[in-house]
Enzyme design. Structure first.
Site, PDB file in Angstrom:
ATOM      1  N   CYS A   1       0.863  -1.178   0.000  1.00  0.00           N
ATOM      2  CA  CYS A   1       0.000   0.000   0.000  1.00  0.00           C
ATOM      3  C   CYS A   1       0.903   1.233   0.000  1.00  0.00           C
ATOM      4  O   CYS A   1       2.126   1.105  -0.007  1.00  0.00           O
ATOM      5  CB  CYS A   1      -0.911  -0.018   1.223  1.00  0.00           C
ATOM      6  SG  CYS A   1      -2.365   1.041   1.079  1.00  0.00           S
TER       7      CYS A   1
ATOM      8  N   CYS B   1      -4.139  -0.577  -2.893  1.00  0.00           N
ATOM      9  CA  CYS B   1      -4.599   0.776  -3.219  1.00  0.00           C
ATOM     10  C   CYS B   1      -4.056   1.146  -4.593  1.00  0.00           C
ATOM     11  O   CYS B   1      -2.990   0.684  -5.000  1.00  0.00           O
ATOM     12  CB  CYS B   1      -4.190   1.789  -2.157  1.00  0.00           C
ATOM     13  SG  CYS B   1      -2.451   2.216  -2.110  1.00  0.00           S
TER      14      CYS B   1
ATOM     15  N   CYS C   1       4.338   1.697  -7.760  1.00  0.00           N
ATOM     16  CA  CYS C   1       5.164   0.655  -7.157  1.00  0.00           C
ATOM     17  C   CYS C   1       6.527   0.586  -7.835  1.00  0.00           C
ATOM     18  O   CYS C   1       6.606   0.542  -9.057  1.00  0.00           O
ATOM     19  CB  CYS C   1       4.460  -0.691  -7.272  1.00  0.00           C
ATOM     20  SG  CYS C   1       5.375  -2.032  -6.522  1.00  0.00           S
TER      21      CYS C   1
END
Length: 138
Positions: free
Chosen positions: A8, A80, A87
């Site tokens: 997240c 999320c 990422c």
């Protein structure tokens, strides 16, 4: 043992709740890690709502995803949209990457009762998803 990473933005709320449920549902079949692309500490509302369901995440730590660069993950679950879109590279080439954008209760500004309802909603969504994930994959 499978290695599962839950990712997240701040590793403070949704990923921590998912981590707690995966620990419960996957038991001795997986090692669970949670991380963020930032670290924000454990959200007190997340810890409180999980405790209501018998799961103590108060001693979890908020970790940065880079801390796990040497872990070969079997599953990477982003919880999320922000983490999914931002990422960094995770070198687990064989990992199955899954994404589900869960409601973020930490963003709600309101009375205590409204905040509790928001955390309960998120907890229910996360619990149902993680239970189904473990039932399907293990």
């Amino acid at each position: 043992m499978k290695n599962i990473l839950v990712l997240c933005t701040g590793n403070s709320c949704r990923s921590q709740m998912a981590h707690g449920y995966l620990n419960q549902f996957a038991a001795n079949r997986a090692t669970i890690y949670s991380a963020g692309i930032e670290t924000h500490g454990i959200n007190p509302g997340a810890a409180a709502i999980m405790k209501e369901d018998g799961i103590d995440i108060s001693q979890h730590t908020s970790n940065h995803v880079d801390e796990y660069a040497d872990v070969d993950f079997d599953y990477i679950i982003t919880v999320c949209d922000h983490a999914n879109e931002n990422c960094p590279f995770i070198p687990s080439t064989n990992a199955l990457r899954l994404h589900h954008n869960f409601y973020d209760p930490s963003k709600l500004i309101g009375a205590d009762q409204e905040k509790h309802a928001a955390f309960l909603k998120a907890r229910t969504e996360i619990k149902d998803y993680m239970k189904a994930f473990v039932a399907e994959r293990f």
